[in-house]
Motif scaffolding. Structure first.
Motif, PDB file in Angstrom:
ATOM      1  N   LEU A 178      -6.086 -13.210   5.522  1.00 23.63           N
ATOM      2  CA  LEU A 178      -5.918 -14.639   5.253  1.00 23.63           C
ATOM      3  C   LEU A 178      -6.926 -15.124   4.216  1.00 23.63           C
ATOM      4  O   LEU A 178      -6.582 -15.890   3.310  1.00 23.63           O
ATOM      5  CB  LEU A 178      -6.080 -15.436   6.556  1.00 23.63           C
ATOM      6  CG  LEU A 178      -4.850 -15.536   7.448  1.00 23.63           C
ATOM      7  CD1 LEU A 178      -5.230 -16.096   8.814  1.00 23.63           C
ATOM      8  CD2 LEU A 178      -3.793 -16.429   6.801  1.00 23.63           C
ATOM      9  N   ALA A 179      -8.170 -14.669   4.344  1.00 26.79           N
ATOM     10  CA  ALA A 179      -9.202 -15.083   3.386  1.00 26.79           C
ATOM     11  C   ALA A 179      -8.854 -14.638   1.971  1.00 26.79           C
ATOM     12  O   ALA A 179      -9.054 -15.392   0.994  1.00 26.79           O
ATOM     13  CB  ALA A 179     -10.557 -14.520   3.807  1.00 26.79           C
ATOM     14  N   GLU A 180      -8.331 -13.421   1.818  1.00 26.88           N
ATOM     15  CA  GLU A 180      -7.946 -12.935   0.500  1.00 26.88           C
ATOM     16  C   GLU A 180      -6.767 -13.731  -0.061  1.00 26.88           C
ATOM     17  O   GLU A 180      -6.725 -14.049  -1.259  1.00 26.88           O
ATOM     18  CB  GLU A 180      -7.597 -11.453   0.565  1.00 26.88           C
ATOM     19  CG  GLU A 180      -8.764 -10.518   0.404  1.00 26.88           C
ATOM     20  CD  GLU A 180      -9.341 -10.589  -1.003  1.00 26.88           C
ATOM     21  OE1 GLU A 180      -8.939  -9.816  -1.878  1.00 26.88           O
ATOM     22  OE2 GLU A 180     -10.212 -11.469  -1.237  1.00 26.88           O
ATOM     23  N   MET A 181      -5.798 -14.069   0.789  1.00 27.61           N
ATOM     24  CA  MET A 181      -4.667 -14.858   0.311  1.00 27.61           C
ATOM     25  C   MET A 181      -5.118 -16.233  -0.155  1.00 27.61           C
ATOM     26  O   MET A 181      -4.664 -16.728  -1.192  1.00 27.61           O
ATOM     27  CB  MET A 181      -3.611 -14.974   1.413  1.00 27.61           C
ATOM     28  CG  MET A 181      -2.876 -13.673   1.692  1.00 27.61           C
ATOM     29  SD  MET A 181      -1.453 -13.894   2.774  1.00 27.61           S
ATOM     30  CE  MET A 181      -2.262 -14.272   4.331  1.00 27.61           C
ATOM     31  N   ARG A 190       0.819  -1.215   0.000  1.00 23.76           N
ATOM     32  CA  ARG A 190       0.000   0.000   0.000  1.00 23.76           C
ATOM     33  C   ARG A 190       0.852   1.263   0.000  1.00 23.76           C
ATOM     34  O   ARG A 190       0.354   2.360  -0.208  1.00 23.76           O
ATOM     35  CB  ARG A 190      -0.934  -0.004   1.213  1.00 23.76           C
ATOM     36  CG  ARG A 190      -0.232   0.081   2.553  1.00 23.76           C
ATOM     37  CD  ARG A 190      -1.221   0.000   3.702  1.00 23.76           C
ATOM     38  NE  ARG A 190      -2.205   1.083   3.634  1.00 23.76           N
ATOM     39  CZ  ARG A 190      -3.219   1.206   4.479  1.00 23.76           C
ATOM     40  NH1 ARG A 190      -3.394   0.320   5.436  1.00 23.76           N
ATOM     41  NH2 ARG A 190      -4.053   2.218   4.372  1.00 23.76           N
ATOM     42  N   ASN A 191       2.152   1.131   0.251  1.00 24.84           N
ATOM     43  CA  ASN A 191       3.063   2.272   0.306  1.00 24.84           C
ATOM     44  C   ASN A 191       3.597   2.567  -1.095  1.00 24.84           C
ATOM     45  O   ASN A 191       4.445   1.842  -1.622  1.00 24.84           O
ATOM     46  CB  ASN A 191       4.218   1.958   1.264  1.00 24.84           C
ATOM     47  CG  ASN A 191       5.132   3.145   1.488  1.00 24.84           C
ATOM     48  OD1 ASN A 191       5.489   3.854   0.558  1.00 24.84           O
ATOM     49  ND2 ASN A 191       5.526   3.369   2.735  1.00 24.84           N
ATOM     50  N   GLY A 200      -1.628  -1.659  -3.733  1.00 23.22           N
ATOM     51  CA  GLY A 200      -2.862  -2.405  -3.553  1.00 23.22           C
ATOM     52  C   GLY A 200      -3.208  -2.581  -2.096  1.00 23.22           C
ATOM     53  O   GLY A 200      -2.399  -2.315  -1.200  1.00 23.22           O
ATOM     54  N   ASP A 201      -4.426  -3.049  -1.871  1.00 21.48           N
ATOM     55  CA  ASP A 201      -4.985  -3.245  -0.541  1.00 21.48           C
ATOM     56  C   ASP A 201      -5.035  -4.737  -0.250  1.00 21.48           C
ATOM     57  O   ASP A 201      -5.638  -5.510  -1.005  1.00 21.48           O
ATOM     58  CB  ASP A 201      -6.393  -2.644  -0.503  1.00 21.48           C
ATOM     59  CG  ASP A 201      -7.057  -2.746   0.870  1.00 21.48           C
ATOM     60  OD1 ASP A 201      -6.495  -3.399   1.765  1.00 21.48           O
ATOM     61  OD2 ASP A 201      -8.144  -2.171   1.030  1.00 21.48           O
ATOM     62  N   ALA A 202      -4.407  -5.162   0.840  1.00 27.65           N
ATOM     63  CA  ALA A 202      -4.365  -6.581   1.196  1.00 27.65           C
ATOM     64  C   ALA A 202      -5.746  -7.160   1.464  1.00 27.65           C
ATOM     65  O   ALA A 202      -5.944  -8.374   1.369  1.00 27.65           O
ATOM     66  CB  ALA A 202      -3.476  -6.784   2.425  1.00 27.65           C
ATOM     67  N   LEU A 203      -6.706  -6.310   1.793  1.00 29.35           N
ATOM     68  CA  LEU A 203      -8.061  -6.777   2.083  1.00 29.35           C
ATOM     69  C   LEU A 203      -8.949  -6.788   0.836  1.00 29.35           C
ATOM     70  O   LEU A 203     -10.107  -7.228   0.917  1.00 29.35           O
ATOM     71  CB  LEU A 203      -8.699  -5.901   3.166  1.00 29.35           C
ATOM     72  CG  LEU A 203      -8.090  -6.066   4.553  1.00 29.35           C
ATOM     73  CD1 LEU A 203      -8.540  -4.941   5.471  1.00 29.35           C
ATOM     74  CD2 LEU A 203      -8.460  -7.415   5.153  1.00 29.35           C
ATOM     75  N   ALA A 204      -8.452  -6.321  -0.273  1.00 29.95           N
ATOM     76  CA  ALA A 204      -9.212  -6.321  -1.529  1.00 29.95           C
ATOM     77  C   ALA A 204      -8.218  -6.487  -2.671  1.00 29.95           C
ATOM     78  O   ALA A 204      -7.969  -5.561  -3.442  1.00 29.95           O
ATOM     79  CB  ALA A 204     -10.023  -5.041  -1.674  1.00 29.95           C
TER      80      ALA A 204
END
Length: 248
Positions: free
Chosen positions: A106-109, A43-44, A75-79
């Motif tokens: 974890l669910a996104e991964m 995200r950085n 990008g956003d790890a949650l989306a």
């Protein structure tokens, strides 16, 4: 300085790899050198631009084999901006302790990982991290800082709860634990303290030279005071439904 041990987490040339929360890119660079098709996401934006610059320099210098590719993106790890089952390998190193919704990450991964794919997760180890928190509020009470300390069993339970099957764990970076204890004791922003400066020189020397003495010492100390806890897991293949079951 790699936290993931690629002798326990092997890559095949052509593997599609997501380095999630890549930071400065250390694991992404190693995967690229090993012939993977790498996506480094963070995200950085400033760090991502730096990682992209290094990818280009590596390609120019011929450090990556033919067929390897590398992309750096915000990008956003949650989306995650990827379709389901896009990657053979996912790495998330020293990231989950920063994110309130770690189950969501974890669910996104798991979503973007192919069945049979592999995942490596590293977080600060419970004991050394507790000492840092006890020595300094400034170590963790900062925007974007560490919001939790994982116990190994807790993290493994969350990994299993996400539908993954852990297959191995270890600890890493024992020589770095005393450095962070010194930083916390003398002030996390105080790089001028003599013990901090002296120990930092030792770490830089160790990283650059990789002398046998410190390598052996760290391997011996990792089970005791390793700074990071590393877990490896796979995404199981779901059994195929028979035609009779599928139509019911």
């Amino acid at each position: 300085m790699l936290t993931v041990d690629f002798s326990r987490f092997p890559l095949a040339p052509g593997d599609r790899v997501l380095d999630l929360g890549c930071g400065a890119g250390r694991h992404a660079f190693e995967c690229y050198r090993r012939g993977a098709r790498v996506v480094a996401l963070d995200r950085n934006g400033e760090e991502i631009r730096e990682v992209a610059t290094w990818f280009a320099a590596m390609k120019e210098a011929g450090e990556a084999p033919a067929g390897a590719t590398a992309t750096a993106m915000e990008g956003d790890a949650l989306a995650l901006p990827f379709p389901d089952e896009s990657f053979d390998v996912v790495i998330i190193s020293e990231v989950m302790e920063h994110i309130p919704d770690d189950k969501g990450v974890l669910a996104e991964m798991v979503r973007v990982l192919k069945p049979g794919g592999r995942i490596a997760i590293t977080v600060p180890r419970y004991g050394p991290e507790k000492i840092c928190w006890a020595l300094s509020d400034a170590y963790h009470e900062v925007e974007g800082g560490h919001i939790r300390i994982y116990k190994a069993d807790e993290l493994l339970a969350k990994i299993r709860g996400a539908g993954l099957e852990p297959y191995g764990t270890h600890h890493a970076h024992a020589l770095h634990s005393p450095y962070w204890w010194l930083k916390c004791a003398f002030g996390v922003d105080n790089d001028k303290a003599l013990p901090v400066r002296a120990y930092h020189k030792l770490l830089v020397w160790d990283i650059m030279k990789k002398p046998l003495a410190t390598r052996v010492t760290e391997r011996a100390l990792n089970p005791v005071v390793g700074k990071s806890f590393v877990a490896y897991a796979t995404k199981p293949h779901l059994p195929r439904l028979s035609p009779e079951v599928a139509v019911k």
